[in-house]
Design a protein around this motif. Sequence first.
Motif, PDB file in Angstrom:
ATOM      1  N   HIS A  24     -10.559  -9.772   3.822  1.00  0.00           N
ATOM      2  CA  HIS A  24      -9.390 -10.150   3.019  1.00  0.00           C
ATOM      3  C   HIS A  24      -9.249 -11.674   2.991  1.00  0.00           C
ATOM      4  CE1 HIS A  24      -7.419  -6.141   2.593  1.00  0.00           C
ATOM      5  NE2 HIS A  24      -8.109  -5.885   3.684  1.00  0.00           N
ATOM      6  N   SER A  48      -2.082  -3.366   4.536  1.00  0.00           N
ATOM      7  CA  SER A  48      -3.044  -3.942   3.594  1.00  0.00           C
ATOM      8  C   SER A  48      -4.464  -3.528   3.950  1.00  0.00           C
ATOM      9  CB  SER A  48      -2.939  -5.477   3.603  1.00  0.00           C
ATOM     10  OG  SER A  48      -1.624  -5.904   3.334  1.00  0.00           O
ATOM     11  N   GLY A  93       0.832  -1.195   0.000  1.00  0.00           N
ATOM     12  CA  GLY A  93       0.000   0.000   0.000  1.00  0.00           C
ATOM     13  C   GLY A  93       0.867   1.246   0.000  1.00  0.00           C
ATOM     14  N   LYS A 126     -12.701  -0.456   0.070  1.00  0.00           N
ATOM     15  CA  LYS A 126     -13.074  -1.355  -1.022  1.00  0.00           C
ATOM     16  C   LYS A 126     -14.077  -2.399  -0.542  1.00  0.00           C
ATOM     17  CE  LYS A 126      -8.686  -0.920  -3.520  1.00  0.00           C
ATOM     18  NZ  LYS A 126      -7.487  -1.633  -4.032  1.00  0.00           N
ATOM     19  N   ASP A 183      -6.996  -1.000   1.533  1.00  0.00           N
ATOM     20  CA  ASP A 183      -8.268  -1.465   0.976  1.00  0.00           C
ATOM     21  C   ASP A 183      -9.456  -1.149   1.869  1.00  0.00           C
ATOM     22  OD1 ASP A 183      -6.672  -2.441  -0.999  1.00  0.00           O
ATOM     23  OD2 ASP A 183      -7.041  -4.562  -0.600  1.00  0.00           O
ATOM     24  N   GLN A 195     -13.156  -6.841  -3.675  1.00  0.00           N
ATOM     25  CA  GLN A 195     -11.924  -6.209  -4.138  1.00  0.00           C
ATOM     26  C   GLN A 195     -10.830  -6.162  -3.067  1.00  0.00           C
ATOM     27  OE1 GLN A 195     -12.803  -2.373  -5.911  1.00  0.00           O
ATOM     28  NE2 GLN A 195     -14.608  -3.182  -6.967  1.00  0.00           N
ATOM     29  N   LYS A 196     -11.080  -6.758  -1.905  1.00  0.00           N
ATOM     30  CA  LYS A 196     -10.052  -6.772  -0.859  1.00  0.00           C
ATOM     31  C   LYS A 196      -8.881  -7.648  -1.316  1.00  0.00           C
ATOM     32  CE  LYS A 196     -12.541  -4.743   2.538  1.00  0.00           C
ATOM     33  NZ  LYS A 196     -12.191  -3.500   3.252  1.00  0.00           N
ATOM     34  N   ARG A 197      -7.671  -7.139  -1.171  1.00  0.00           N
ATOM     35  CA  ARG A 197      -6.516  -7.902  -1.632  1.00  0.00           C
ATOM     36  C   ARG A 197      -6.287  -9.142  -0.776  1.00  0.00           C
ATOM     37  NH1 ARG A 197      -1.849  -3.712  -1.411  1.00  0.00           N
ATOM     38  NH2 ARG A 197      -3.653  -2.427  -1.956  1.00  0.00           N
ATOM     39  N   THR A 202       4.432  -6.563  -1.974  1.00  0.00           N
ATOM     40  CA  THR A 202       3.229  -6.655  -2.806  1.00  0.00           C
ATOM     41  C   THR A 202       3.513  -7.521  -4.016  1.00  0.00           C
ATOM     42  OG1 THR A 202       2.503  -4.450  -2.112  1.00  0.00           O
ATOM     43  CG2 THR A 202       1.524  -5.345  -4.122  1.00  0.00           C
ATOM     44  N   THR A 233      -3.604  -8.067  -7.286  1.00  0.00           N
ATOM     45  CA  THR A 233      -2.702  -7.545  -6.263  1.00  0.00           C
ATOM     46  C   THR A 233      -2.913  -8.278  -4.948  1.00  0.00           C
ATOM     47  OG1 THR A 233      -2.664  -5.337  -7.262  1.00  0.00           O
ATOM     48  CG2 THR A 233      -2.061  -5.487  -4.942  1.00  0.00           C
ATOM     49  N   CYS A 234      -1.805  -8.687  -4.335  1.00  0.00           N
ATOM     50  CA  CYS A 234      -1.897  -9.357  -3.044  1.00  0.00           C
ATOM     51  C   CYS A 234      -0.709  -8.954  -2.176  1.00  0.00           C
ATOM     52  CB  CYS A 234      -1.930 -10.874  -3.218  1.00  0.00           C
ATOM     53  SG  CYS A 234      -0.452 -11.570  -3.984  1.00  0.00           S
TER      54      CYS A 234
END
Length: 297
Positions: free
Chosen positions: A146, A92, A30, A99, A96, A103-105, A47, A54-55
Amino acid sequence: MDVTETMMGKGREAIDLIVDPQGFTENTVGSKTFDDPEFGPGAVVGTGLLNGQTCTIIASDGNAFNEKFPVVYAGIIGMEEGYKMAQAVYASLEADADKPIAQKRPLVLIVDTPGNGPGKTEEIFGMNKATGAYQLALAEARLAGHPIVAMVIGRAISGAFLCHGLQADNILSLDANFGTMIHVMPLTSVSRIIRKDLETLQELSKGNPVFAAGPRFFFALGGVEELVTAIDGMRPAIIAHIESIRQAKLAGKQDSLGPWGRGALGAERGGRVVRPELIALMNAEFAAVASQYAPAR
């Protein structure tokens, strides 16, 4: 057991095998940058791109040595490592925060740790708080939506596995023929604590997963959702579990994931059949006296 190949001590190599080609940026999650290379060198955070998504990657580096703490080496999670991993999780969450769940990574935990670093200095300065902060951070991220997948590639032992793995939605492990080790403590320690001779415990471990160690026994207990039988199977297995976890969360089936879900899975597999009986008994006993206490506010 014939170990022909192992990923033990290869946390960084595992990252490259799991993420998309050239898909890992270390020390950035992030808006947060980890700019001190000497802080928590045993923790690799960053990341990644996984199937274009993206994770956050959090891994153990079995080849790192923390010069400030002589007991922190070979993948041990010490005080600095615990805080660094926790910071990556909270970064993280922050990235997010606005979001939706879809869409949460995802967070991918690559697990290869022989334990915590319980040196005197670490205990005084608060190693337990560092590892506890990491465990809490993962629990918060999991409950925030997540998807979290832990991939055991080598060792997953004791309190280090408690903070770096057991709070994941799903836990995967390379099978035992890769030299993978999962256990809370060795039978020699169990023997001293519960005052049972080692021979008795060794005999129990042959058929009782509670006393046995290893990924196959943890699978029977529900502690591991899937055994991965090939190194090149780690990436597709992680991708598949991320998707199934996300769908479960979107459907409001949070209780089918994480520690609670693994408890139920253990009963289904015949490894923890007494657990639901004890839970039912405790609920009944509480219900019988609940009216004597003020309701929760």
